[in-house]
Structure formats: C-alpha cells, structure tokens
Motif scaffolding. Structure first.
Motif: not given
Length: 68
Positions: A46-56
């Motif tokens: 989840x933390x990795x996904x949140x980081x990638x979502x923020x980048x997107x």
C-alpha cells in the motif's frame, strides 16, 4: 465518484492504527497466520502504491497544464 488522494492516505493510516490496536488484543496462532498471509503483504504494497499514485497525479496535472 472519485476518492481524493488524501482520503486514501488517511484511510490507510486509520487501518494501520486499527491493526496496531488489534495486535495488542489478538495474540494467537490465527492472528500470526493472518498477519503473515494478509497484513504483511498489504503493509508492504500500500505505501508503494500511494507513492506511485501521487506520482501519477503529478503527471496528470502537468499534462493538463500543457493542454490548456
């Protein structure tokens, strides 16, 4: 309906806090199995996904600026 990014972050923080409270009350073999099979993978991803979502979100915002 879109869920704002900050709500996802807050929800994840709430889930983590709830899990911490749960681990103080639930300490048996089933809990440890659940933690290994479900919680640990989720807590890693989840933390990795949140980081990638923020980048997107940043990329989309930049693209919108270029289109205008």
């Amino acid at each position: 309906m879109q869920i704002p990014y900050y709500q996802l972050q807050q929800s994840w923080q709430h889930v983590r806090q709830t899990w911490q409270t749960t681990t103080m009350l639930w300490d048996d073999a089933v809990r440890w199995q659940f933690e290994g099979e479900f919680w640990q993978p989720l807590n890693s991803q989840v933390p990795v996904t949140l980081i990638r979502l923020e980048e997107l979100m940043r990329v989309i915002a930049q693209a919108r600026q270029h289109v205008r």
